[in-house]
Design a protein around this motif. Structure first.
Motif, PDB file in Angstrom:
ATOM      1  N   HIS A 128       0.828  -1.204   0.000  1.00 45.17           N
ATOM      2  CA  HIS A 128       0.000   0.000   0.000  1.00 45.17           C
ATOM      3  C   HIS A 128       0.868   1.262   0.000  1.00 45.17           C
ATOM      4  N   TYR A 129       1.800   1.346   0.952  1.00 52.04           N
ATOM      5  CA  TYR A 129       2.621   2.555   1.067  1.00 52.04           C
ATOM      6  C   TYR A 129       3.597   2.711  -0.099  1.00 52.04           C
ATOM      7  N   SER A 130       4.157   1.613  -0.570  1.00 47.26           N
ATOM      8  CA  SER A 130       5.113   1.724  -1.681  1.00 47.26           C
ATOM      9  C   SER A 130       4.406   2.159  -2.961  1.00 47.26           C
ATOM     10  N   ASN A 168       3.761   9.106  -6.482  1.00 45.34           N
ATOM     11  CA  ASN A 168       4.194  10.482  -6.260  1.00 45.34           C
ATOM     12  C   ASN A 168       5.572  10.691  -6.856  1.00 45.34           C
ATOM     13  N   GLN A 169       5.969  11.925  -6.918  1.00 46.69           N
ATOM     14  CA  GLN A 169       7.295  12.243  -7.438  1.00 46.69           C
ATOM     15  C   GLN A 169       8.328  12.023  -6.337  1.00 46.69           C
ATOM     16  N   LEU A 170       9.051  10.936  -6.442  1.00 46.43           N
ATOM     17  CA  LEU A 170      10.114  10.629  -5.490  1.00 46.43           C
ATOM     18  C   LEU A 170      11.451  11.026  -6.082  1.00 46.43           C
ATOM     19  N   HIS A 180      16.919   8.205  -6.022  1.00 43.27           N
ATOM     20  CA  HIS A 180      17.479   7.181  -5.134  1.00 43.27           C
ATOM     21  C   HIS A 180      16.382   6.527  -4.291  1.00 43.27           C
ATOM     22  N   ASN A 181      15.424   7.318  -3.818  1.00 44.70           N
ATOM     23  CA  ASN A 181      14.314   6.756  -3.054  1.00 44.70           C
ATOM     24  C   ASN A 181      13.483   5.811  -3.914  1.00 44.70           C
ATOM     25  N   LYS A 182      13.290   6.164  -5.170  1.00 42.49           N
ATOM     26  CA  LYS A 182      12.533   5.296  -6.075  1.00 42.49           C
ATOM     27  C   LYS A 182      13.265   3.966  -6.269  1.00 42.49           C
ATOM     28  N   PHE A 183      14.569   4.012  -6.437  1.00 44.09           N
ATOM     29  CA  PHE A 183      15.342   2.784  -6.618  1.00 44.09           C
ATOM     30  C   PHE A 183      15.249   1.901  -5.379  1.00 44.09           C
TER      31      PHE A 183
END
Length: 128
Positions: A17-19, A25-27, A30-33
């Motif tokens: 759910h959280y991921s 959203n625009q991450l 590095h956070n997206k990876f």
């Protein structure tokens, strides 16, 4: 981050759910990876290693493919940060596909790589 907290506490559905919200959203890149890596690992959690079909197996393969398509090229550019993650994801997929010898060597590569750069949490995951 609630997504990573959910992952480490073993709450797979909550992590999903959280991921999903984070990836919509625009991450920062590095956070997206990081989220892609953990999403792929999370998908492997619910799959029966003896059953190579079904919706959970299909979902794990899709998550794996998406993560590898992003992290694979990054591993070539920044091996210290990403090759260890790629090795671990490859090991999980090989184990799921019933290729234990190849999986074992990929697990060993990821363990060595995580240990050499000091990523303690991921080193622990690879040792599981």
């Amino acid at each position: 981050n609630k997504a990573l907290q959910s992952f480490w506490l073993g709450h797979s559905e909550r992590f999903n759910h959280y991921s999903k919200k984070l990836l919509e959203n625009q991450l920062g890149s590095h956070n997206k990876f990081t989220i892609l890596f953990y999403a792929a690992l999370n998908a492997f959690r619910g799959v029966n290693k003896n059953a190579r079909s079904g919706s959970k197996f299909t979902k794990a393969k899709l998550e794996y493919s998406e993560a590898i398509s992003v992290l694979g090229p990054l591993a070539e550019l920044s091996p210290l940060n990403f090759s260890n993650k790629v090795h671990l994801l490859e090991a999980e997929m090989l184990a799921l596909e019933g290729k234990p010898l190849q999986a074992k060597s990929s697990y060993a590569a990821s363990i060595t790589s995580f240990c050499s750069v000091g990523y303690v949490q991921e080193h622990g995951l690879a040792c599981e």
